[in-house]
Design a protein around this motif. Structure first.
Motif, PDB file in Angstrom:
ATOM      1  N   SER A  85       0.867  -1.247  -0.097  1.00 40.68           N
ATOM      2  CA  SER A  85       0.023   0.005  -0.061  1.00 40.68           C
ATOM      3  C   SER A  85       0.746   1.140  -0.116  1.00 40.68           C
ATOM      4  O   SER A  85       0.553   2.119   0.765  1.00 40.68           O
ATOM      5  N   MET A  86       1.843   1.207  -0.821  1.00 44.18           N
ATOM      6  CA  MET A  86       2.730   2.270  -0.720  1.00 44.18           C
ATOM      7  C   MET A  86       2.148   3.699  -1.550  1.00 44.18           C
ATOM      8  O   MET A  86       1.143   3.578  -2.082  1.00 44.18           O
ATOM      9  N   LYS A  87       2.758   4.600  -0.699  1.00 41.42           N
ATOM     10  CA  LYS A  87       2.259   6.168  -1.130  1.00 41.42           C
ATOM     11  C   LYS A  87       3.710   6.847  -1.887  1.00 41.42           C
ATOM     12  O   LYS A  87       4.613   6.496  -1.547  1.00 41.42           O
ATOM     13  N   THR A  88       3.132   7.976  -2.351  1.00 44.85           N
ATOM     14  CA  THR A  88       4.180   8.701  -2.972  1.00 44.85           C
ATOM     15  C   THR A  88       4.966   9.388  -1.827  1.00 44.85           C
ATOM     16  O   THR A  88       6.409   9.565  -2.133  1.00 44.85           O
ATOM     17  N   GLU A  89       4.801   9.445  -0.664  1.00 43.83           N
ATOM     18  CA  GLU A  89       5.501  10.168   0.624  1.00 43.83           C
ATOM     19  C   GLU A  89       6.479   8.959   1.043  1.00 43.83           C
ATOM     20  O   GLU A  89       7.294   9.039   1.764  1.00 43.83           O
TER      21      GLU A  89
END
Length: 124
Positions: A85-89
């Protein structure tokens, strides 16, 4: 001489997954705590996760809790960081490090040896 070598970085879309590996050599794996840190451009290096290789206790930064999992394979002297569930941050250079402290070590100053880092980029 202790050596830590990271691999597994790359480009992934937001919501995707990556698994980082850190292969250690030069000392007895089970007597150390291994940690993952990351550093984004213009920011300080920050703690991500750690595992005590003797007992398997794990610790996470609040920002990754529930999404990232740190694990170890003592037979291979390798620590992994599964990132879901990776995020840009989450975009940063990720480093593994080790310390003789068999405790919750979350500060860069507590670690003795560092890998060269691997780039992780999460696109929107």
């Amino acid at each position: 001489q202790v050596q830590l070598v990271e691999s597994g970085g790359g480009l992934v879309q937001a919501g995707g997954s990556l698994r980082l590996s850190c292969a250690a050599s030069g000392r007895i794996f089970s007597l150390y705590t291994m940690g993952w840190f990351r550093q984004a451009p213009g920011k300080e290096r920050e703690f991500v996760a750690a595992i005590t290789c003797s007992g398997g206790n794990t610790y996470y930064a609040d920002s990754v809790k529930g999404r990232f999992t740190i694990s170890e394979d003592n037979a291979k002297n390798t620590v992994y960081l599964q990132m879901n569930s990776m995020k840009t941050e989450d975009t940063a250079v990720y480093y593994c490090a080790d310390t003789r402290l068999l405790t919750r070590a979350t500060k860069t100053s507590q670690y003795d040896y560092w890998g060269q880092g691997t780039q992780v980029t999460v696109s929107s």
